[in-house]
Design a protein around this motif. Structure first.
Motif, PDB file in Angstrom:
ATOM      1  N   ASP A 159     -20.078 -28.536 178.118  1.00  0.00           N
ATOM      2  CA  ASP A 159     -20.331 -28.920 176.740  1.00  0.00           C
ATOM      3  C   ASP A 159     -20.975 -27.555 175.940  1.00  0.00           C
ATOM      4  O   ASP A 159     -21.945 -26.905 177.751  1.00  0.00           O
ATOM      5  CB  ASP A 159     -20.947 -30.063 176.206  1.00  0.00           C
ATOM      6  N   LEU A 160     -20.803 -26.929 174.952  1.00  0.00           N
ATOM      7  CA  LEU A 160     -22.825 -25.879 174.161  1.00  0.00           C
ATOM      8  C   LEU A 160     -22.679 -26.877 173.388  1.00  0.00           C
ATOM      9  O   LEU A 160     -22.697 -27.310 172.656  1.00  0.00           O
ATOM     10  CB  LEU A 160     -21.572 -25.042 174.162  1.00  0.00           C
ATOM     11  N   SER A 161     -24.062 -26.450 173.420  1.00  0.00           N
ATOM     12  CA  SER A 161     -24.801 -27.396 172.339  1.00  0.00           C
ATOM     13  C   SER A 161     -25.921 -25.817 172.350  1.00  0.00           C
ATOM     14  O   SER A 161     -27.157 -25.076 172.494  1.00  0.00           O
ATOM     15  CB  SER A 161     -25.545 -28.759 173.176  1.00  0.00           C
ATOM     16  N   GLY A 162     -26.078 -25.903 170.836  1.00  0.00           N
ATOM     17  CA  GLY A 162     -26.565 -25.301 169.389  1.00  0.00           C
ATOM     18  C   GLY A 162     -28.357 -24.830 170.825  1.00  0.00           C
ATOM     19  O   GLY A 162     -29.129 -24.172 170.504  1.00  0.00           O
ATOM     20  N   PHE A 163     -28.571 -26.711 170.788  1.00  0.00           N
ATOM     21  CA  PHE A 163     -30.295 -26.492 170.773  1.00  0.00           C
ATOM     22  C   PHE A 163     -30.115 -27.679 172.139  1.00  0.00           C
ATOM     23  O   PHE A 163     -29.717 -28.225 172.956  1.00  0.00           O
ATOM     24  CB  PHE A 163     -30.905 -26.724 170.187  1.00  0.00           C
ATOM     25  N   GLY A 164     -31.191 -27.054 173.109  1.00  0.00           N
ATOM     26  CA  GLY A 164     -31.874 -28.394 174.311  1.00  0.00           C
ATOM     27  C   GLY A 164     -31.190 -28.113 175.749  1.00  0.00           C
ATOM     28  O   GLY A 164     -31.769 -28.442 176.215  1.00  0.00           O
ATOM     29  N   ARG A 165     -31.343 -26.095 175.323  1.00  0.00           N
ATOM     30  CA  ARG A 165     -30.887 -26.000 177.183  1.00  0.00           C
ATOM     31  C   ARG A 165     -30.390 -26.978 178.109  1.00  0.00           C
ATOM     32  O   ARG A 165     -30.833 -26.224 179.291  1.00  0.00           O
ATOM     33  CB  ARG A 165     -32.807 -25.222 177.006  1.00  0.00           C
ATOM     34  N   CYS A 166     -29.193 -26.646 178.108  1.00  0.00           N
ATOM     35  CA  CYS A 166     -28.424 -27.510 178.801  1.00  0.00           C
ATOM     36  C   CYS A 166     -26.792 -27.216 178.848  1.00  0.00           C
ATOM     37  O   CYS A 166     -26.546 -26.011 178.078  1.00  0.00           O
ATOM     38  CB  CYS A 166     -28.448 -28.742 178.444  1.00  0.00           C
ATOM     39  N   SER A 167     -26.567 -27.623 180.059  1.00  0.00           N
ATOM     40  CA  SER A 167     -24.586 -27.608 179.662  1.00  0.00           C
ATOM     41  C   SER A 167     -24.400 -26.085 179.997  1.00  0.00           C
ATOM     42  O   SER A 167     -24.946 -25.342 180.767  1.00  0.00           O
ATOM     43  CB  SER A 167     -24.484 -28.374 178.661  1.00  0.00           C
ATOM     44  N   LEU A 168     -24.084 -25.719 179.084  1.00  0.00           N
ATOM     45  CA  LEU A 168     -22.966 -24.519 179.263  1.00  0.00           C
ATOM     46  C   LEU A 168     -24.539 -23.523 178.666  1.00  0.00           C
ATOM     47  O   LEU A 168     -24.305 -21.624 179.882  1.00  0.00           O
ATOM     48  CB  LEU A 168     -21.727 -23.874 178.154  1.00  0.00           C
ATOM     49  N   THR A 169     -25.203 -24.033 178.001  1.00  0.00           N
ATOM     50  CA  THR A 169     -26.055 -22.334 177.877  1.00  0.00           C
ATOM     51  C   THR A 169     -27.156 -22.561 179.350  1.00  0.00           C
ATOM     52  O   THR A 169     -27.118 -21.486 179.139  1.00  0.00           O
ATOM     53  CB  THR A 169     -27.056 -23.007 176.461  1.00  0.00           C
ATOM     54  N   ALA A 170     -27.446 -23.305 179.860  1.00  0.00           N
ATOM     55  CA  ALA A 170     -28.102 -23.255 181.205  1.00  0.00           C
ATOM     56  C   ALA A 170     -27.142 -22.714 181.648  1.00  0.00           C
ATOM     57  O   ALA A 170     -27.457 -21.435 183.053  1.00  0.00           O
ATOM     58  CB  ALA A 170     -28.540 -25.254 181.134  1.00  0.00           C
ATOM     59  N   ALA A 171     -25.421 -23.384 181.948  1.00  0.00           N
ATOM     60  CA  ALA A 171     -25.094 -22.911 183.001  1.00  0.00           C
ATOM     61  C   ALA A 171     -24.400 -20.927 183.183  1.00  0.00           C
ATOM     62  O   ALA A 171     -25.217 -20.625 183.932  1.00  0.00           O
ATOM     63  CB  ALA A 171     -24.081 -23.396 183.363  1.00  0.00           C
ATOM     64  N   ILE A 172     -24.562 -20.522 181.464  1.00  0.00           N
ATOM     65  CA  ILE A 172     -23.976 -18.828 181.714  1.00  0.00           C
ATOM     66  C   ILE A 172     -25.209 -18.279 182.032  1.00  0.00           C
ATOM     67  O   ILE A 172     -25.067 -17.364 182.264  1.00  0.00           O
ATOM     68  CB  ILE A 172     -24.192 -19.015 180.773  1.00  0.00           C
ATOM     69  N   SER A 173     -26.754 -18.327 181.754  1.00  0.00           N
ATOM     70  CA  SER A 173     -28.212 -17.630 182.179  1.00  0.00           C
ATOM     71  C   SER A 173     -27.925 -18.250 183.563  1.00  0.00           C
ATOM     72  O   SER A 173     -28.069 -16.822 184.104  1.00  0.00           O
ATOM     73  CB  SER A 173     -28.923 -18.262 181.495  1.00  0.00           C
ATOM     74  N   VAL A 174     -28.146 -18.696 184.311  1.00  0.00           N
ATOM     75  CA  VAL A 174     -28.663 -19.017 185.910  1.00  0.00           C
ATOM     76  C   VAL A 174     -27.039 -18.453 186.341  1.00  0.00           C
ATOM     77  O   VAL A 174     -27.677 -17.520 187.268  1.00  0.00           O
ATOM     78  CB  VAL A 174     -28.280 -20.521 185.640  1.00  0.00           C
ATOM     79  N   ILE A 175     -26.606 -18.720 186.308  1.00  0.00           N
ATOM     80  CA  ILE A 175     -24.603 -18.249 186.915  1.00  0.00           C
ATOM     81  C   ILE A 175     -24.863 -16.753 186.988  1.00  0.00           C
ATOM     82  O   ILE A 175     -24.529 -15.539 187.426  1.00  0.00           O
ATOM     83  CB  ILE A 175     -23.453 -18.736 186.284  1.00  0.00           C
ATOM     84  N   SER A 176     -24.999 -15.749 186.034  1.00  0.00           N
ATOM     85  CA  SER A 176     -25.163 -14.904 184.879  1.00  0.00           C
ATOM     86  C   SER A 176     -26.265 -13.866 185.753  1.00  0.00           C
ATOM     87  O   SER A 176     -26.093 -12.809 186.543  1.00  0.00           O
ATOM     88  CB  SER A 176     -25.454 -14.420 183.799  1.00  0.00           C
ATOM     89  N   ALA A 177     -27.167 -14.057 185.942  1.00  0.00           N
ATOM     90  CA  ALA A 177     -28.714 -13.851 186.848  1.00  0.00           C
ATOM     91  C   ALA A 177     -28.599 -13.931 187.709  1.00  0.00           C
ATOM     92  O   ALA A 177     -29.198 -12.950 188.201  1.00  0.00           O
ATOM     93  CB  ALA A 177     -30.141 -14.820 186.304  1.00  0.00           C
ATOM     94  N   SER A 192     -34.066 -32.509 179.810  1.00  0.00           N
ATOM     95  CA  SER A 192     -32.783 -32.379 179.685  1.00  0.00           C
ATOM     96  C   SER A 192     -32.479 -30.838 179.813  1.00  0.00           C
ATOM     97  O   SER A 192     -33.287 -30.220 180.039  1.00  0.00           O
ATOM     98  CB  SER A 192     -32.574 -32.138 177.147  1.00  0.00           C
ATOM     99  N   GLY A 193     -31.317 -30.901 180.964  1.00  0.00           N
ATOM    100  CA  GLY A 193     -31.218 -29.723 181.258  1.00  0.00           C
ATOM    101  C   GLY A 193     -31.036 -29.563 182.700  1.00  0.00           C
ATOM    102  O   GLY A 193     -30.297 -28.830 183.553  1.00  0.00           O
ATOM    103  N   THR A 194     -31.835 -30.070 183.623  1.00  0.00           N
ATOM    104  CA  THR A 194     -32.699 -29.924 184.917  1.00  0.00           C
ATOM    105  C   THR A 194     -31.399 -29.833 185.797  1.00  0.00           C
ATOM    106  O   THR A 194     -31.046 -29.285 186.449  1.00  0.00           O
ATOM    107  CB  THR A 194     -33.778 -30.497 184.798  1.00  0.00           C
ATOM    108  N   GLY A 195     -30.329 -31.091 186.221  1.00  0.00           N
ATOM    109  CA  GLY A 195     -29.620 -31.106 186.807  1.00  0.00           C
ATOM    110  C   GLY A 195     -28.372 -30.323 185.835  1.00  0.00           C
ATOM    111  O   GLY A 195     -27.174 -29.794 187.091  1.00  0.00           O
ATOM    112  N   ASP A 196     -28.131 -29.673 185.033  1.00  0.00           N
ATOM    113  CA  ASP A 196     -27.314 -28.339 184.370  1.00  0.00           C
ATOM    114  C   ASP A 196     -27.854 -26.967 185.187  1.00  0.00           C
ATOM    115  O   ASP A 196     -26.898 -26.581 186.099  1.00  0.00           O
ATOM    116  CB  ASP A 196     -26.720 -28.213 183.263  1.00  0.00           C
ATOM    117  N   LEU A 197     -28.896 -26.709 185.484  1.00  0.00           N
ATOM    118  CA  LEU A 197     -30.085 -25.727 185.682  1.00  0.00           C
ATOM    119  C   LEU A 197     -29.769 -26.314 187.971  1.00  0.00           C
ATOM    120  O   LEU A 197     -29.298 -24.910 188.117  1.00  0.00           O
ATOM    121  CB  LEU A 197     -31.180 -25.937 185.212  1.00  0.00           C
TER     122      LEU A 197
END
Length: 299
Positions: A10-28, A238-243
């Motif tokens: 999922d994509l959440s506007g706030f919370g720094r989890c899910s796709l927000t976390a995944a896209i930034s980490v994978i891209s980096a 929130s989001g540590t598992g996603d990261l």
């Protein structure tokens, strides 16, 4: 050519989890993240108010359009799913895009700290078990491992001896590995092309030999069991598992070994959590991980 991972979450506007976390980490980490949203939320569900737009009926449109484009993915990575119907859509996606040179990482998001998430149902657990059976890499937390193996979470966390605790968790994880078999005719086409299945049980509260509180991740494969433990430096965010799962997926895609990635992602998360604890970041906001993404870049 840049390698690609299809990220189903999922994509959440706030919370720094899910796709927000995944896209930034994978891209980096030098990999192209191709998001397939399961839902769009104004904020993750840990906030008191949020709006959710369910994308179940759009998931197959993504699959069909990407198939028309002739796309190939080096990895497929699944995270939060809201229903059994979404897991069915994921199976369609796997049928289309999983090949002998694609890995499937499943983060079986169903609960944490012994508590099941609101979307959990016995039917969803049944479907998740089937999806886990197809995965090359699985990243359950201890709660999710207990759900997948029908184990008593409360009895396990009551084990005070860290060595016994890790042995018990390792035995549970080992049951998720496929049995040895020389008769490949009994397996479907995906299973015959499987790589060795690897499991990482995350978020294990334990103590080191000095009695210091630690947070451990247990790596389990057919021939290996190894605990990677880091100082317990802060609360839950929130989001540590996603990261974590995103680090594993991207690193796997660029050719890193899983044990090496567990160490890397643990060090990365330790810094992010420590920073967040020092600044008293609220749980729903997630961690201050952005300033530590440089740690994931391969020189």
């Amino acid at each position: 050519m840049t390698k690609k991972i299809a990220v189903i979450n999922d994509l959440s506007g706030f919370g720094r989890c899910s796709l927000t976390a995944a896209i930034s980490v994978i891209s980096a980490m030098g990999i192209q993240a191709c998001p397939l949203p399961t839902a769009i939320l104004t904020a993750q569900t840990g906030y008191p108010h949020y709006y959710l737009d369910d994308y179940t009926d759009k998931m197959d449109i993504y699959r069909q359009e990407w198939q028309k484009m002739g796309q190939h993915f080096d990895g497929i990575y699944t995270g939060f799913v809201a229903s059994e119907a979404q897991i069915d859509q994921i199976f369609h996606f796997i049928d289309t895009f999983y090949t002998s040179d694609t890995f499937l990482l499943v983060d079986p998001v169903m609960g944490d700290d012994g508590i099941k998430y609101d979307m959990f149902t016995p039917k969803l657990l049944e479907k998740m078990n089937a999806l886990v059976g197809e995965a090359d890499i699985i990243t359950p937390n201890l709660t999710e491992l207990c759900l997948l193996t029908d184990a008593d979470y409360d009895a396990i966390i009551d084990i005070a001896d860290t060595r016994i605790l890790i042995d018990v968790i390792g035995e549970l994880a080992f049951t998720l590995l496929p049995p040895d078999s020389d008769n490949s005719n009994t397996l479907d086409s995906r299973q015959t092309s499987k790589k060795e299945k690897e499991i990482i049980v995350t978020g294990i509260h334990c103590k080191n030999e000095h009695g210091q509180k630690m947070m451990g991740n247990l790596y389990v494969s057919k021939d290996t069991r190894k605990l990677f433990a880091f100082p317990h430096v802060g609360g839950s965010y929130s989001g540590t598992g996603d990261l974590f799962a995103s680090c594993i997926a991207a690193g796997k895609c660029r050719g890193d070994g899983i044990p090496e990635l567990i160490q890397l992602s643990g060090t990365f998360l330790e810094q992010a959590i420590k920073d967040s604890a020092e600044e008293n970041i609220p749980y729903p906001d997630g961690t201050n991980y952005e300033k530590y993404l440089y740690m994931l870049i391969k020189k």
